[in-house]
Design a protein around this motif. Structure first.
Motif, PDB file in Angstrom:
ATOM      1  N   LEU A 109       0.805  -1.241  -0.017  1.00  0.00           N
ATOM      2  CA  LEU A 109       0.056   0.145   0.097  1.00  0.00           C
ATOM      3  C   LEU A 109       0.797   1.202   0.013  1.00  0.00           C
ATOM      4  O   LEU A 109       0.476   2.321  -0.708  1.00  0.00           O
ATOM      5  N   CYS A 110       1.913   1.054   0.664  1.00  0.00           N
ATOM      6  CA  CYS A 110       3.033   2.477   0.801  1.00  0.00           C
ATOM      7  C   CYS A 110       3.424   2.506  -0.729  1.00  0.00           C
ATOM      8  O   CYS A 110       3.530   3.928  -0.859  1.00  0.00           O
ATOM      9  N   ARG A 111       3.652   1.638  -1.342  1.00  0.00           N
ATOM     10  CA  ARG A 111       4.212   1.703  -2.940  1.00  0.00           C
ATOM     11  C   ARG A 111       3.082   2.566  -3.792  1.00  0.00           C
ATOM     12  O   ARG A 111       3.582   3.295  -4.484  1.00  0.00           O
ATOM     13  N   ALA A 112       1.787   2.195  -3.327  1.00  0.00           N
ATOM     14  CA  ALA A 112       0.708   2.650  -4.211  1.00  0.00           C
ATOM     15  C   ALA A 112       0.647   3.998  -3.788  1.00  0.00           C
ATOM     16  O   ALA A 112       0.253   4.976  -4.639  1.00  0.00           O
ATOM     17  N   VAL A 113       0.776   4.327  -2.514  1.00  0.00           N
ATOM     18  CA  VAL A 113       0.567   5.765  -2.145  1.00  0.00           C
ATOM     19  C   VAL A 113       1.680   6.454  -2.664  1.00  0.00           C
ATOM     20  O   VAL A 113       1.455   7.620  -3.262  1.00  0.00           O
ATOM     21  N   GLY A 114       2.982   5.986  -2.651  1.00  0.00           N
ATOM     22  CA  GLY A 114       3.981   6.761  -3.441  1.00  0.00           C
ATOM     23  C   GLY A 114       3.678   7.011  -4.892  1.00  0.00           C
ATOM     24  O   GLY A 114       4.008   8.226  -5.362  1.00  0.00           O
ATOM     25  N   GLU A 115       3.183   6.071  -5.554  1.00  0.00           N
ATOM     26  CA  GLU A 115       2.775   6.373  -7.164  1.00  0.00           C
ATOM     27  C   GLU A 115       1.756   7.157  -7.229  1.00  0.00           C
ATOM     28  O   GLU A 115       1.874   8.167  -8.094  1.00  0.00           O
ATOM     29  N   THR A 116       0.875   7.153  -6.158  1.00  0.00           N
ATOM     30  CA  THR A 116      -0.278   8.301  -6.230  1.00  0.00           C
ATOM     31  C   THR A 116       0.272   9.816  -5.670  1.00  0.00           C
ATOM     32  O   THR A 116      -0.123  10.845  -6.567  1.00  0.00           O
ATOM     33  N   LYS A 117       1.271   9.810  -4.740  1.00  0.00           N
ATOM     34  CA  LYS A 117       1.675  11.158  -4.296  1.00  0.00           C
ATOM     35  C   LYS A 117       2.788  11.587  -5.708  1.00  0.00           C
ATOM     36  O   LYS A 117       2.675  12.828  -5.813  1.00  0.00           O
ATOM     37  N   LEU A 118       3.179  10.719  -6.366  1.00  0.00           N
ATOM     38  CA  LEU A 118       4.110  11.172  -7.431  1.00  0.00           C
ATOM     39  C   LEU A 118       3.303  11.813  -8.471  1.00  0.00           C
ATOM     40  O   LEU A 118       3.640  12.875  -9.164  1.00  0.00           O
ATOM     41  N   LYS A 119       2.386  10.981  -9.068  1.00  0.00           N
ATOM     42  CA  LYS A 119       1.445  11.589  -9.986  1.00  0.00           C
ATOM     43  C   LYS A 119       0.749  13.140  -9.672  1.00  0.00           C
ATOM     44  O   LYS A 119       0.547  13.971 -10.449  1.00  0.00           O
ATOM     45  N   SER A 120       0.148  13.026  -8.408  1.00  0.00           N
ATOM     46  CA  SER A 120      -0.281  14.472  -8.038  1.00  0.00           C
ATOM     47  C   SER A 120       0.710  15.405  -7.453  1.00  0.00           C
ATOM     48  O   SER A 120       0.465  16.565  -6.887  1.00  0.00           O
ATOM     49  N   GLN A 121       1.969  15.031  -7.502  1.00  0.00           N
ATOM     50  CA  GLN A 121       2.961  15.849  -6.907  1.00  0.00           C
ATOM     51  C   GLN A 121       2.800  16.228  -5.551  1.00  0.00           C
ATOM     52  O   GLN A 121       3.181  17.373  -5.108  1.00  0.00           O
ATOM     53  N   ALA A 122       2.363  15.399  -4.572  1.00  0.00           N
ATOM     54  CA  ALA A 122       2.193  15.498  -3.289  1.00  0.00           C
ATOM     55  C   ALA A 122       3.452  15.477  -2.486  1.00  0.00           C
ATOM     56  O   ALA A 122       4.272  14.290  -2.993  1.00  0.00           O
ATOM     57  N   PRO A 123       3.716  16.112  -1.424  1.00  0.00           N
ATOM     58  CA  PRO A 123       5.003  15.659  -0.581  1.00  0.00           C
ATOM     59  C   PRO A 123       4.644  14.331  -0.116  1.00  0.00           C
ATOM     60  O   PRO A 123       3.797  13.908   0.249  1.00  0.00           O
ATOM     61  N   VAL A 124       6.022  13.712   0.136  1.00  0.00           N
ATOM     62  CA  VAL A 124       6.228  12.381   0.696  1.00  0.00           C
ATOM     63  C   VAL A 124       5.715  12.414   2.230  1.00  0.00           C
ATOM     64  O   VAL A 124       4.898  11.745   2.812  1.00  0.00           O
ATOM     65  N   PHE A 125       6.180  13.647   2.985  1.00  0.00           N
ATOM     66  CA  PHE A 125       6.081  13.874   4.314  1.00  0.00           C
ATOM     67  C   PHE A 125       5.066  14.894   4.776  1.00  0.00           C
ATOM     68  O   PHE A 125       5.319  15.839   4.044  1.00  0.00           O
ATOM     69  N   ASP A 126       4.070  14.693   5.515  1.00  0.00           N
ATOM     70  CA  ASP A 126       3.158  15.566   6.025  1.00  0.00           C
ATOM     71  C   ASP A 126       3.101  15.486   7.651  1.00  0.00           C
ATOM     72  O   ASP A 126       2.674  14.463   8.118  1.00  0.00           O
ATOM     73  N   ALA A 127       3.998  16.257   8.329  1.00  0.00           N
ATOM     74  CA  ALA A 127       4.259  16.104   9.611  1.00  0.00           C
ATOM     75  C   ALA A 127       2.918  16.168  10.497  1.00  0.00           C
ATOM     76  O   ALA A 127       2.664  15.473  11.208  1.00  0.00           O
ATOM     77  N   VAL A 128       1.990  16.808  10.129  1.00  0.00           N
ATOM     78  CA  VAL A 128       0.834  17.077  10.979  1.00  0.00           C
ATOM     79  C   VAL A 128      -0.091  15.942  10.824  1.00  0.00           C
ATOM     80  O   VAL A 128      -0.489  15.218  11.811  1.00  0.00           O
ATOM     81  N   ARG A 129       0.010  15.243   9.764  1.00  0.00           N
ATOM     82  CA  ARG A 129      -1.057  14.033   9.679  1.00  0.00           C
ATOM     83  C   ARG A 129      -0.495  12.951  10.157  1.00  0.00           C
ATOM     84  O   ARG A 129      -0.875  12.167  10.799  1.00  0.00           O
ATOM     85  N   GLU A 130       1.163  12.856  10.117  1.00  0.00           N
ATOM     86  CA  GLU A 130       1.879  11.680  10.896  1.00  0.00           C
ATOM     87  C   GLU A 130       1.648  11.912  12.507  1.00  0.00           C
ATOM     88  O   GLU A 130       1.435  10.860  12.869  1.00  0.00           O
ATOM     89  N   GLU A 131       1.776  13.084  12.869  1.00  0.00           N
ATOM     90  CA  GLU A 131       1.682  13.087  14.236  1.00  0.00           C
ATOM     91  C   GLU A 131      -0.047  12.733  14.860  1.00  0.00           C
ATOM     92  O   GLU A 131       0.018  12.113  15.999  1.00  0.00           O
ATOM     93  N   GLU A 132      -0.923  13.389  13.801  1.00  0.00           N
ATOM     94  CA  GLU A 132      -2.306  12.938  14.151  1.00  0.00           C
ATOM     95  C   GLU A 132      -2.379  11.572  14.278  1.00  0.00           C
ATOM     96  O   GLU A 132      -3.169  10.805  14.982  1.00  0.00           O
ATOM     97  N   ASN A 133      -1.921  10.698  13.161  1.00  0.00           N
ATOM     98  CA  ASN A 133      -2.033   9.282  13.211  1.00  0.00           C
ATOM     99  C   ASN A 133      -1.207   8.525  14.243  1.00  0.00           C
ATOM    100  O   ASN A 133      -1.823   7.788  14.802  1.00  0.00           O
ATOM    101  N   ILE A 134      -0.185   9.043  14.789  1.00  0.00           N
ATOM    102  CA  ILE A 134       0.558   8.634  15.793  1.00  0.00           C
ATOM    103  C   ILE A 134      -0.319   8.747  16.997  1.00  0.00           C
ATOM    104  O   ILE A 134      -0.698   7.766  18.065  1.00  0.00           O
ATOM    105  N   ARG A 135      -0.904   9.928  17.439  1.00  0.00           N
ATOM    106  CA  ARG A 135      -1.847  10.140  18.512  1.00  0.00           C
ATOM    107  C   ARG A 135      -3.076   9.426  18.623  1.00  0.00           C
ATOM    108  O   ARG A 135      -3.232   8.743  19.437  1.00  0.00           O
ATOM    109  N   ASN A 136      -3.681   9.211  17.265  1.00  0.00           N
ATOM    110  CA  ASN A 136      -4.874   8.483  17.410  1.00  0.00           C
ATOM    111  C   ASN A 136      -4.627   7.038  17.531  1.00  0.00           C
ATOM    112  O   ASN A 136      -5.253   6.232  18.530  1.00  0.00           O
ATOM    113  N   LEU A 137      -3.650   6.441  17.037  1.00  0.00           N
ATOM    114  CA  LEU A 137      -3.256   4.948  17.344  1.00  0.00           C
ATOM    115  C   LEU A 137      -2.787   4.917  18.820  1.00  0.00           C
ATOM    116  O   LEU A 137      -3.105   3.648  19.232  1.00  0.00           O
TER     117      LEU A 137
END
Length: 93
Positions: A29-57
């Motif tokens: 799934l991470c590879r698929a996310v990487g492909e999608t981010k590449l196509k949409s030119q989205a950054p690999v790292f999103d600090a806010v999303r990552e911290e929110e994910n860690i907090r929730n889990l």
């Protein structure tokens, strides 16, 4: 009922096998996310999303000590995921 050492180790091995399957699924799934981010030119790292994910889990874990260990383990897992995504962006970018 007390379990002996071999029984405990067998249970851990069973869980480890499940973890391997889940790890492979997550990396796919991470590879698929990487492909999608590449196509949409989205950054690999999103600090806010990552911290929110860690907090929730982490909130799902009851044992305070386990929370600390989980956070470290999960950060390592996310670092691997980002590394895979970056490698996709480098190959095709």
């Amino acid at each position: 009922m007390n379990k002996d050492l071999n029984e405990l180790r067998n249970e851990i091995r069973t869980i480890d096998k499940e973890l391997v399957k889940l790890f492979e699924k997550r990396m796919t799934l991470c590879r698929a996310v990487g492909e999608t981010k590449l196509k949409s030119q989205a950054p690999v790292f999103d600090a806010v999303r990552e911290e929110e994910n860690i907090r929730n889990l982490t909130a799902l874990i009851e044992n305070v000590t386990d929370k600390m260990y989980f956070t470290g383990w999960y950060r390592s897992l996310m670092d691997i995921s980002k590394e895979i995504q970056r490698s996709i962006c480098k190959k095709q970018g």
